[in-house]
Design a protein around this motif. Structure first.
Motif, PDB file in Angstrom:
ATOM      1  N   GLU A 140       0.830  -1.202   0.000  1.00  0.00           N
ATOM      2  CA  GLU A 140       0.000   0.000   0.000  1.00  0.00           C
ATOM      3  C   GLU A 140       0.869   1.259   0.000  1.00  0.00           C
ATOM      4  O   GLU A 140       0.565   2.232  -0.698  1.00  0.00           O
ATOM      5  N   ALA A 141       1.964   1.225   0.764  1.00  0.00           N
ATOM      6  CA  ALA A 141       2.864   2.378   0.820  1.00  0.00           C
ATOM      7  C   ALA A 141       3.561   2.588  -0.518  1.00  0.00           C
ATOM      8  O   ALA A 141       3.749   3.737  -0.964  1.00  0.00           O
ATOM      9  N   ALA A 142       3.954   1.515  -1.189  1.00  0.00           N
ATOM     10  CA  ALA A 142       4.631   1.625  -2.478  1.00  0.00           C
ATOM     11  C   ALA A 142       3.701   2.195  -3.546  1.00  0.00           C
ATOM     12  O   ALA A 142       4.090   3.058  -4.338  1.00  0.00           O
ATOM     13  N   VAL A 143       2.470   1.710  -3.572  1.00  0.00           N
ATOM     14  CA  VAL A 143       1.491   2.229  -4.538  1.00  0.00           C
ATOM     15  C   VAL A 143       1.191   3.695  -4.252  1.00  0.00           C
ATOM     16  O   VAL A 143       1.120   4.520  -5.175  1.00  0.00           O
ATOM     17  N   ALA A 144       1.047   4.036  -2.980  1.00  0.00           N
ATOM     18  CA  ALA A 144       0.781   5.432  -2.608  1.00  0.00           C
ATOM     19  C   ALA A 144       1.939   6.334  -3.020  1.00  0.00           C
ATOM     20  O   ALA A 144       1.735   7.448  -3.538  1.00  0.00           O
ATOM     21  N   ALA A 145       3.172   5.857  -2.817  1.00  0.00           N
ATOM     22  CA  ALA A 145       4.346   6.646  -3.196  1.00  0.00           C
ATOM     23  C   ALA A 145       4.416   6.843  -4.705  1.00  0.00           C
ATOM     24  O   ALA A 145       4.760   7.927  -5.191  1.00  0.00           O
ATOM     25  N   ALA A 146       4.090   5.790  -5.441  1.00  0.00           N
ATOM     26  CA  ALA A 146       4.129   5.882  -6.904  1.00  0.00           C
ATOM     27  C   ALA A 146       3.118   6.900  -7.414  1.00  0.00           C
ATOM     28  O   ALA A 146       3.404   7.703  -8.303  1.00  0.00           O
ATOM     29  N   ALA A 147       1.921   6.891  -6.827  1.00  0.00           N
ATOM     30  CA  ALA A 147       0.833   7.753  -7.299  1.00  0.00           C
ATOM     31  C   ALA A 147       0.872   9.160  -6.726  1.00  0.00           C
ATOM     32  O   ALA A 147       0.197  10.062  -7.237  1.00  0.00           O
ATOM     33  N   GLU A 148       1.669   9.375  -5.705  1.00  0.00           N
ATOM     34  CA  GLU A 148       1.619  10.630  -4.950  1.00  0.00           C
ATOM     35  C   GLU A 148       1.819  11.899  -5.803  1.00  0.00           C
ATOM     36  O   GLU A 148       1.072  12.873  -5.653  1.00  0.00           O
ATOM     37  N   PRO A 149       2.777  11.933  -6.750  1.00  0.00           N
ATOM     38  CA  PRO A 149       2.991  13.190  -7.489  1.00  0.00           C
ATOM     39  C   PRO A 149       1.803  13.611  -8.353  1.00  0.00           C
ATOM     40  O   PRO A 149       1.514  14.794  -8.475  1.00  0.00           O
TER      41      PRO A 149
END
Length: 249
Positions: free
Chosen positions: A69-78
């Motif tokens: 979940e953290a990796a997906v959130a980081a990828a989508a964050e920008p």
């Protein structure tokens, strides 16, 4: 036809992206203009690969829902988007059935099958919302059965079934889901297998090449090229397929 810029504006997350097929895929996406996020259990290796392609890195244990979940959130964050997911994370714990331990079985199933499930489940939330996206799940020719790999074969066969099911469920939202199933690819895994067999990597490669119709073994970029195609607009009508990348039938 030039592929330059074919992924411009796209965000691509690659699990197990630090080495081998994952790293080769990251390089291709980056060359196509994607914002590439390399997720790997080995954070230092992920950082090295990301730096080499001008991407971003995140540590991720794919067996952990929180990490995924953290990796997906980081990828989508920008941008709030996630356009491409490629699941490459994997391990091997080969042994004959009567010697295979519970940990041999559970660790391989957890990394390959659970890890792929978690990544796809979390990523689809973004893709469904934006009504577009592409997933490529990495399977293996071992899905067809391979001596000493009951755990790995079961996991890889499960990934193929998962991809076909997800293509049905997610297709109405503009999401394609496919599998690539590599044969022998030169990698850290195959080097470890050669060492376990007590032969040099050169001997191992030569023996496999002699049995392969194209008379050579595969390289990570051979698989990355197929993944690149499946994630491109050229493959927008391809979904639910398993493509074997094995130098022959």
């Amino acid at each position: 036809m030039s592929t330059e810029g074919r992924f411009a504006g796209k965000v691509a997350l690659i699990t197990g992206g630090a080495n081998g097929i994952g790293a080769a895929t990251a390089a291709r996406f980056a060359a196509g203009g994607a914002d590439v996020v390399v997720a790997d259990f080995d954070e230092a290796a992920a950082q090295k690969t990301a730096s080499a392609v001008g991407g971003r890195a995140v540590r991720c244990d794919v067996t952990s829902r929180a990490d995924v979940e953290a990796a997906v959130a980081a990828a989508a964050e920008p941008t709030g988007r996630l356009d491409i997911l490629v699941t490459c994370a994997g391990i091997i714990r080969d042994n004959l059935l009567h010697k295979m331990t519970d940990d041999d079985w559970e660790s391989v199933i957890a990394t390959h099958l659970r890890g792929t499930f978690l990544a796809a489940q979390v990523a689809q939330g973004h893709m469904v919302s934006q009504r577009s996206g592409t997933m490529v799940l990495v399977s293996s020719t071992s899905a067809l059965g391979n001596r000493g790999q009951a755990n790995y074969s079961a996991a890889k066969a499960g990934i193929q079934g998962l991809a076909k099911t997800l293509s049905i469920e997610l297709g109405p939202f503009g999401i394609t889901v496919n599998c690539v199933a590599p044969g022998f690819i030169v990698s850290q895994m195959t080097e470890a297998t050669a060492a376990r067999m007590g032969v040099s990597m050169e001997q191992f490669v030569e023996a496999v090449a002699e049995q392969t119709p194209v008379r050579r073994v595969g390289q990570p970029d051979d698989v990355a090229g197929v993944i690149e195609f499946l994630c491109s607009h050229d493959a927008s009508y391809v979904s639910g397929q398993v493509i074997y990348v094995r130098g022959g039938p």
